[in-house]
Design a protein around this motif. Structure first.
Motif, PDB file in Angstrom:
ATOM      1  N   LEU A 160      -2.474  -1.884   3.855  1.00 40.76           N
ATOM      2  CA  LEU A 160      -1.869  -0.704   3.234  1.00 40.76           C
ATOM      3  C   LEU A 160      -1.307  -1.055   1.855  1.00 40.76           C
ATOM      4  CD1 LEU A 160      -1.370   2.270   4.022  1.00 40.76           C
ATOM      5  CD2 LEU A 160       0.943   1.601   4.671  1.00 40.76           C
ATOM      6  N   LYS A 161      -0.705  -2.221   1.753  1.00 38.14           N
ATOM      7  CA  LYS A 161      -0.170  -2.659   0.453  1.00 38.14           C
ATOM      8  C   LYS A 161      -1.292  -2.841  -0.569  1.00 38.14           C
ATOM      9  CE  LYS A 161       3.937  -4.999   2.297  1.00 38.14           C
ATOM     10  NZ  LYS A 161       4.611  -6.296   2.515  1.00 38.14           N
ATOM     11  N   MET A 162      -2.396  -3.422  -0.123  1.00 38.18           N
ATOM     12  CA  MET A 162      -3.535  -3.621  -1.020  1.00 38.18           C
ATOM     13  C   MET A 162      -4.102  -2.283  -1.485  1.00 38.18           C
ATOM     14  SD  MET A 162      -5.492  -6.805   0.838  1.00 38.18           S
ATOM     15  CE  MET A 162      -6.854  -6.705  -0.306  1.00 38.18           C
ATOM     16  N   ARG A 163      -4.191  -1.299  -0.559  1.00 40.99           N
ATOM     17  CA  ARG A 163      -4.706   0.025  -0.927  1.00 40.99           C
ATOM     18  C   ARG A 163      -3.792   0.685  -1.949  1.00 40.99           C
ATOM     19  NH1 ARG A 163      -8.438   3.227   1.127  1.00 40.99           N
ATOM     20  NH2 ARG A 163      -8.666   1.931   3.004  1.00 40.99           N
ATOM     21  N   LYS A 164      -2.509   0.543  -1.760  1.00 40.05           N
ATOM     22  CA  LYS A 164      -1.546   1.130  -2.697  1.00 40.05           C
ATOM     23  C   LYS A 164      -1.706   0.511  -4.086  1.00 40.05           C
ATOM     24  CE  LYS A 164       3.398   2.033  -3.203  1.00 40.05           C
ATOM     25  NZ  LYS A 164       4.739   1.860  -2.572  1.00 40.05           N
ATOM     26  N   SER A 165      -1.940  -0.782  -4.108  1.00 40.78           N
ATOM     27  CA  SER A 165      -2.120  -1.484  -5.386  1.00 40.78           C
ATOM     28  C   SER A 165      -3.381  -1.000  -6.093  1.00 40.78           C
ATOM     29  CB  SER A 165      -2.186  -2.990  -5.133  1.00 40.78           C
ATOM     30  OG  SER A 165      -2.404  -3.688  -6.345  1.00 40.78           O
ATOM     31  N   ARG A 166      -4.474  -0.789  -5.339  1.00 38.16           N
ATOM     32  CA  ARG A 166      -5.718  -0.298  -5.943  1.00 38.16           C
ATOM     33  C   ARG A 166      -5.531   1.115  -6.488  1.00 38.16           C
ATOM     34  NH1 ARG A 166      -8.166  -2.503  -1.307  1.00 38.16           N
ATOM     35  NH2 ARG A 166      -8.488  -0.397  -0.469  1.00 38.16           N
ATOM     36  N   ILE A 198       2.306   5.972   8.829  1.00 40.85           N
ATOM     37  CA  ILE A 198       1.092   5.915   8.006  1.00 40.85           C
ATOM     38  C   ILE A 198       0.139   4.852   8.544  1.00 40.85           C
ATOM     39  CG2 ILE A 198       0.196   5.379   5.706  1.00 40.85           C
ATOM     40  CD1 ILE A 198       2.769   6.594   4.551  1.00 40.85           C
ATOM     41  N   ILE A 199       0.704   3.701   8.931  1.00 45.23           N
ATOM     42  CA  ILE A 199      -0.114   2.613   9.482  1.00 45.23           C
ATOM     43  C   ILE A 199      -0.817   3.069  10.755  1.00 45.23           C
ATOM     44  CG2 ILE A 199       0.042   0.357  10.616  1.00 45.23           C
ATOM     45  CD1 ILE A 199       2.230  -0.352   8.536  1.00 45.23           C
ATOM     46  N   GLU A 200      -0.085   3.801  11.625  1.00 45.64           N
ATOM     47  CA  GLU A 200      -0.671   4.279  12.875  1.00 45.64           C
ATOM     48  C   GLU A 200      -1.762   5.315  12.624  1.00 45.64           C
ATOM     49  OE1 GLU A 200      -0.208   3.419  16.069  1.00 45.64           O
ATOM     50  OE2 GLU A 200       1.100   1.782  15.433  1.00 45.64           O
ATOM     51  N   LEU A 201      -1.508   6.260  11.687  1.00 41.32           N
ATOM     52  CA  LEU A 201      -2.475   7.324  11.432  1.00 41.32           C
ATOM     53  C   LEU A 201      -3.739   6.814  10.731  1.00 41.32           C
ATOM     54  CD1 LEU A 201      -0.126  10.272  10.357  1.00 41.32           C
ATOM     55  CD2 LEU A 201      -1.384  10.048  12.500  1.00 41.32           C
ATOM     56  N   MET A 202      -3.568   5.825   9.855  1.00 43.35           N
ATOM     57  CA  MET A 202      -4.731   5.286   9.127  1.00 43.35           C
ATOM     58  C   MET A 202      -5.373   4.116   9.872  1.00 43.35           C
ATOM     59  SD  MET A 202      -3.566   5.535   5.130  1.00 43.35           S
ATOM     60  CE  MET A 202      -5.261   5.243   4.600  1.00 43.35           C
ATOM     61  N   ASN A 203      -4.678   3.646  10.918  1.00 47.99           N
ATOM     62  CA  ASN A 203      -5.201   2.554  11.751  1.00 47.99           C
ATOM     63  C   ASN A 203      -5.523   1.312  10.909  1.00 47.99           C
ATOM     64  OD1 ASN A 203      -5.946   1.348  14.158  1.00 47.99           O
ATOM     65  ND2 ASN A 203      -8.068   2.072  14.056  1.00 47.99           N
ATOM     66  N   LEU A 253      -7.127   9.289  -0.815  1.00 46.80           N
ATOM     67  CA  LEU A 253      -6.561  10.646  -0.906  1.00 46.80           C
ATOM     68  C   LEU A 253      -5.672  10.950   0.303  1.00 46.80           C
ATOM     69  CD1 LEU A 253      -9.765  12.516  -2.136  1.00 46.80           C
ATOM     70  CD2 LEU A 253      -7.728  12.011  -3.498  1.00 46.80           C
ATOM     71  N   PHE A 254      -6.118  10.532   1.481  1.00 44.82           N
ATOM     72  CA  PHE A 254      -5.327  10.751   2.701  1.00 44.82           C
ATOM     73  C   PHE A 254      -3.998   9.994   2.643  1.00 44.82           C
ATOM     74  CE2 PHE A 254      -4.553   9.807   7.322  1.00 44.82           C
ATOM     75  CZ  PHE A 254      -4.225  11.098   7.685  1.00 44.82           C
ATOM     76  N   TYR A 255      -4.057   8.759   2.113  1.00 43.57           N
ATOM     77  CA  TYR A 255      -2.835   7.962   1.969  1.00 43.57           C
ATOM     78  C   TYR A 255      -1.875   8.649   0.997  1.00 43.57           C
ATOM     79  CZ  TYR A 255       0.087   3.839   1.010  1.00 43.57           C
ATOM     80  OH  TYR A 255       1.143   2.979   0.867  1.00 43.57           O
TER      81      TYR A 255
END
Length: 460
Positions: free
Chosen positions: A438-444, A427-432, A412-414
């Motif tokens: 990040l690509k895998m999360r987007k795919s899911r 986004i990478i910095e904020l989500m650490n 949800l945060f992404y």
């Protein structure tokens, strides 16, 4: 010169802005006052000329020389020496001009009867004149040396120097030297020679010299036993002395009037300065009040807008709750479509409210930062922004969760960060996380959301 009206034209033309011409105009104005015997006004204009000079040069040294002479006339010997020293510092490397301030300092010491100091500076000036072979200055310095030795009662040496001076001076400029010669002859008790030179000293314009001449001739006749002639010279001396007293009284009166006029001028200038300062203070005060008023008005407007946004957001929350109550009457797709529509409005409201916060400015700093600057940002800095976004967009995240309960908090945060159009590196910095994670999360997330909702969130 009896009038300064012509020079005032030049003074008004060049004004008070620093420039050589403006300084020259004020210098000549001071010279005009000095010719008129108005020494306080001359000093004031010389000081103005010094302030207007754009740099140091021979002309500035000349102003200091003339200013020092004015101070001498007012018996301000310490100030006069200081002015001569400033002139000397300016021309100390110019052997052609250095003799003038040195001779001026020597004269001030002579007036204070500091004979050894005066002799020392006359000698320095004499050495400079010999170095540049300036014959025009030699008779003046010989005359100065003669005066020193006369004061020291070394009459023979005084006679040597005055004789050199007389031999070199032009015939129309010998009155002062003749008087000095007469005093030396009187000191040597060569009375006939003293009478001869006193009688040769005739300058009707120099009333002070006339008094000294009559007094000298009186002393000569007295020593010779010519009592009748001595009495005649004594009477002549008293007449001249009375004239000197009247002239002195008139000069004192003129000086008092000049001082009064000068003080009045300073008072007017001071009043004008106070008026200008008052105007500036009033203007600054008005601007400060205007600034405070504008700040308060802008803050009040911002708060009203913020409250209006909060009310609108609350209304959207009510609409969402009503929609949940009506879910039994509608299909799942219709319910989700309405939630998406409400979510769009909530997103705009939340974004408007978030833009009013300090964290929004910090987020913009992250967007503009270089990779090196991003690395240097502390974890606390990133965490502060992370928390602020989650709090500001809690309604958007809740709606997304209703649309797809399978989404985790990080999913949800992404989604929210993507809806805010944050760059991938931020986004990478904020989500650490790493780029691959990040690509895998987007795919899911793509597999969990409806296709139209996914495309709305991830525009690419």
């Amino acid at each position: 010169m009896d009038d300064d009206s012509l020079i005032k034209v030049a003074v008004d033309y060049y004004g008070k802005k620093k420039s050589l011409r403006a300084a020259q105009a004020h210098y000549y104005w001071g010279a005009a006052y000095r010719d008129m015997g108005r020494i306080p006004f001359a000093v004031d204009k010389y000081l103005d000329a010094i302030q207007l000079m754009p740099g140091e040069n021979e002309f500035l040294a000349m102003i200091y020389d003339n200013l020092a002479e004015c101070y001498e006339d007012e018996d301000l010997y310490d100030v006069a020496i200081e002015s001569y020293r400033k002139s000397y510092q300016i021309v100390c490397r110019d052997k052609k001009s250095i003799s003038y301030p040195l001779r001026g300092i020597a004269h001030v010491f002579l007036l204070q009867h500091q004979l050894d100091s005066a002799l020392c500076y006359f000698q320095k000036a004499y050495d400079c004149v010999l170095a540049i072979q300036d014959s025009s200055m030699l008779p003046l310095l010989y005359n100065d040396f003669s005066t020193i030795y006369l004061e020291k009662k070394e009459y023979v040496r005084a006679d040597e120097y005055v004789s050199k001076a007389i031999s070199m001076m032009p015939s129309d400029n010998l009155s002062g030297a003749y008087h000095l010669k007469g005093m030396i002859m009187l000191g040597l008790n060569r009375l006939d020679s003293a009478r001869y030179f006193f009688n040769k000293y005739k300058d009707e314009q120099d009333i002070y010299g006339e008094a000294v001449r009559y007094n000298g001739l009186r002393e000569v006749e007295k020593r010779l036993g010519n009592w009748e002639a001595a009495m005649q010279y004594a009477d002549a001396y008293m007449v001249v002395y009375d004239s000197i007293q009247k002239l002195s009284d008139r000069q004192k009166l003129d000086e008092l009037m000049d001082n009064h006029e000068l003080e009045e001028h300073k008072r007017m200038v001071s009043q004008q300065e106070r008026a200008v300062i008052g105007y500036l203070v009033g203007t600054v005060f008005f601007l400060v009040l205007a600034g405070i008023f504008f700040f308060m008005w802008n803050d009040r407007r911002r708060k009203k807008r913020y409250i209006a946004l909060q009310r609108e957001l609350m209304q959207k929350r009510v609409d969402t709750m009503e929609l949940r109550e009506e879910k039994a009457l509608e299909s799942e797709d219709e319910r989700i479509n309405k939630l998406v529509e409400l979510g769009e409005h909530q997103l705009k409201l939340c974004m408007s409210m978030f833009e009013e916060t300090e964290c929004y400015k910090k987020l913009q700093e992250m967007e503009k930062a270089t990779p090196k600057q991003l690395l240097s940002m502390s974890s606390a800095f990133r965490m502060e922004i992370n928390v602020a976004i989650r709090e500001a967009f809690i309604d958007v995240m809740a709606n997304l969760e209703k649309c797809c309960p399978a989404l985790t908090n990080d999913d949800l945060f992404y989604c929210v960060l993507s809806l805010m159009h944050c760059s991938n590196r931020v986004i990478i910095e904020l989500m650490n996380v790493s780029s691959d994670a990040l690509k895998m999360r987007k795919s899911r997330i793509k597999g969990k959301l409806r296709e139209d909702i996914f495309k709305y969130i991830y525009l690419d």
